[in-house]
Motif scaffolding. Sequence first.
Motif, PDB file in Angstrom:
ATOM      1  N   HIS A  52      15.375  17.345 -14.814  1.00 40.17           N
ATOM      2  CA  HIS A  52      14.584  18.194 -15.577  1.00 40.17           C
ATOM      3  C   HIS A  52      15.054  19.958 -15.359  1.00 40.17           C
ATOM      4  O   HIS A  52      14.999  20.423 -14.509  1.00 40.17           O
ATOM      5  CB  HIS A  52      13.059  18.290 -14.876  1.00 40.17           C
ATOM      6  CG  HIS A  52      12.114  19.131 -15.655  1.00 40.17           C
ATOM      7  ND1 HIS A  52      10.704  18.851 -15.940  1.00 40.17           N
ATOM      8  CD2 HIS A  52      12.040  20.316 -16.376  1.00 40.17           C
ATOM      9  CE1 HIS A  52      10.023  19.619 -16.537  1.00 40.17           C
ATOM     10  NE2 HIS A  52      11.051  20.406 -16.928  1.00 40.17           N
ATOM     11  N   HIS A  82      16.203  23.330 -18.335  1.00 40.34           N
ATOM     12  CA  HIS A  82      16.183  23.999 -19.626  1.00 40.34           C
ATOM     13  C   HIS A  82      17.262  24.941 -19.628  1.00 40.34           C
ATOM     14  O   HIS A  82      17.207  26.027 -19.205  1.00 40.34           O
ATOM     15  CB  HIS A  82      14.855  24.894 -19.722  1.00 40.34           C
ATOM     16  CG  HIS A  82      13.623  24.101 -19.520  1.00 40.34           C
ATOM     17  ND1 HIS A  82      12.957  22.952 -20.664  1.00 40.34           N
ATOM     18  CD2 HIS A  82      12.722  23.916 -18.428  1.00 40.34           C
ATOM     19  CE1 HIS A  82      11.980  22.789 -20.059  1.00 40.34           C
ATOM     20  NE2 HIS A  82      11.793  22.945 -18.768  1.00 40.34           N
ATOM     21  N   LYS A 132      10.049  14.782 -24.841  1.00 39.04           N
ATOM     22  CA  LYS A 132       9.337  15.469 -23.827  1.00 39.04           C
ATOM     23  C   LYS A 132       8.046  15.852 -24.451  1.00 39.04           C
ATOM     24  O   LYS A 132       7.890  16.504 -25.675  1.00 39.04           O
ATOM     25  CB  LYS A 132       9.766  16.846 -23.286  1.00 39.04           C
ATOM     26  CG  LYS A 132       9.041  17.949 -22.985  1.00 39.04           C
ATOM     27  CD  LYS A 132       9.129  17.599 -20.959  1.00 39.04           C
ATOM     28  CE  LYS A 132       8.397  18.578 -20.486  1.00 39.04           C
ATOM     29  NZ  LYS A 132       8.868  19.832 -20.239  1.00 39.04           N
ATOM     30  N   HIS A 151       6.192  17.573 -12.856  1.00 38.25           N
ATOM     31  CA  HIS A 151       5.479  18.516 -12.120  1.00 38.25           C
ATOM     32  C   HIS A 151       4.154  17.745 -11.242  1.00 38.25           C
ATOM     33  O   HIS A 151       4.395  17.785  -9.815  1.00 38.25           O
ATOM     34  CB  HIS A 151       4.712  19.817 -12.633  1.00 38.25           C
ATOM     35  CG  HIS A 151       5.929  20.228 -13.795  1.00 38.25           C
ATOM     36  ND1 HIS A 151       7.195  20.680 -13.531  1.00 38.25           N
ATOM     37  CD2 HIS A 151       5.652  20.441 -15.395  1.00 38.25           C
ATOM     38  CE1 HIS A 151       7.735  21.083 -14.529  1.00 38.25           C
ATOM     39  NE2 HIS A 151       6.926  21.186 -15.762  1.00 38.25           N
ATOM     40  N   ASP A 180      13.353  21.963 -13.069  1.00 38.87           N
ATOM     41  CA  ASP A 180      12.929  22.785 -13.797  1.00 38.87           C
ATOM     42  C   ASP A 180      13.893  24.011 -13.824  1.00 38.87           C
ATOM     43  O   ASP A 180      13.219  25.054 -14.209  1.00 38.87           O
ATOM     44  CB  ASP A 180      11.500  23.093 -13.686  1.00 38.87           C
ATOM     45  CG  ASP A 180      10.558  23.332 -14.884  1.00 38.87           C
ATOM     46  OD1 ASP A 180      11.308  23.199 -16.074  1.00 38.87           O
ATOM     47  OD2 ASP A 180       9.456  23.931 -14.843  1.00 38.87           O
TER      48      ASP A 180
HETATM   49 ZN   LIG Z   1      10.263  22.401 -17.729  1.00 45.73          ZN
END
Ligand SMILES: [Zn+2]
Length: 452
Positions: free
Chosen positions: A99, A101, A225, A286, A359
């Motif tokens: 995960h 970005h 996603k 999450h 993340d």
């Molecule tokens: Zn994310």
Amino acid sequence: MRYPSLLNRSSAARALTAGIAALLSAGLGGAAEAPAPGVTALLCGHLIDTAAGKVLGETTIVIEGGRVKEVRSGLQAPAGATAIDLKTQTCMPGLIDSHTHITGQTSRTEYVDRYHWNLSDYVIRSTVYARRTLLAGFTTIRNLGDSANESAALRNAINAGVVPGPRIFTAGKAIGSTGGHADPTDGLRQDLMKDLGSVDGIINSPEDAVKAVREHYKLGDDVIKIMPSGGVLDEGGSGDNSQMTLEEIRAVVTTAHDYGFAVAAHAHGAEAIRRAVLGGVDSIEHGTYMDAEDMKLMVEHGTYFVPTIIAGDFVARQAKVPGYYPATIARKASEIGPLIQATAGRAYKAHVKIAFGTDAAVYPHGENAHEFELMVGAGMPPMFVIQAATVNAAALLRHDKDLGSVAAGKLADVVAVPGNPIDDISLMKRVSFVMKEGVVYKVNSVPVDTGL
Ligand SMILES: [Zn+2]
């Protein structure tokens, strides 16, 4: 699933790697022999067998053509191979972050930069984030959301050998509903808000959902996603409400699976998690308010959990810094952030399948490995968390044939740390050696100039 080509890189990088290996092997014995072209041997003090969950003793990994040719016990390079001395190191497969970005990154000015930066400003910075991620030992990432499919361009540039970085499997834009976590115009002045549609990943019916997935196929993305619950870092009022119907989730998943895409679901709320699991998603990201019923359903459905504890930890700390986030976001960050680690511990005890993910972008790229300590802090054994970042993450990617363990036939992604991470998990933050598809990017803790 459409995967990026796994074996293309520049011949310049290949030649350079052979050169580095030759340099390193000087004085190690056998230097008088002419090296066999393209054969490299990693002489590892230890190797983590992630498939078996064991730490092996001295092991030699023989590499040819970007793949592992052979794994031998003991330190014995084949005649003519160029050897790299990792006798004081523990080797393991390249790490996988499920995960990220990769085309953005948190900062105090992030929410203002959006009005000043063009897409190209983000893209140029993404090449630096990609390099940092690779040098931290992450040879593969799943990118779960960008703003204009720009991570696919980065993926293609890395695969073509134009810039160094991890192997990227990207979701392009996340799919969600109007005003939800995927809507980039939340919180704006009304004349700047837009009524976005499927092409932008904003859906409001099962029909829209089908179209949005097909748009991603058209754009050449690798994974889907979705945002079935509210989130922390958008300006909507709730971080955990349900933002997609079961029918919309089912429509995404059915279509995605038709095209071979796995589906990752961002979800904090218990109800949103339940809908996503019942709708057939492959992973919950999450999972903050995951309850006992959700965990039971996830075990029954074989759904992966990707905890991203580091992101919760980071936003909870930054929420205390005055002005770092807009007020609505600071409130959600301090409510949700501190809870994820305990949820992860409960999910581990409930035997939910877990894949490593962070993340990245919510915290600075390159610090991904701090998640290992936080997972151990949640009660997971060190071997388990290393498996979460290798064999488990590879299975979630549907790419376990090529990734996740060091074995003959697999891609030659190997990293090493100075010592035994089973005794001291913080060593995962000190990756000293990085090889991706047979190319060395870091050795003796120093980045290698690959000419890229
Ligand atoms: Zn994310």
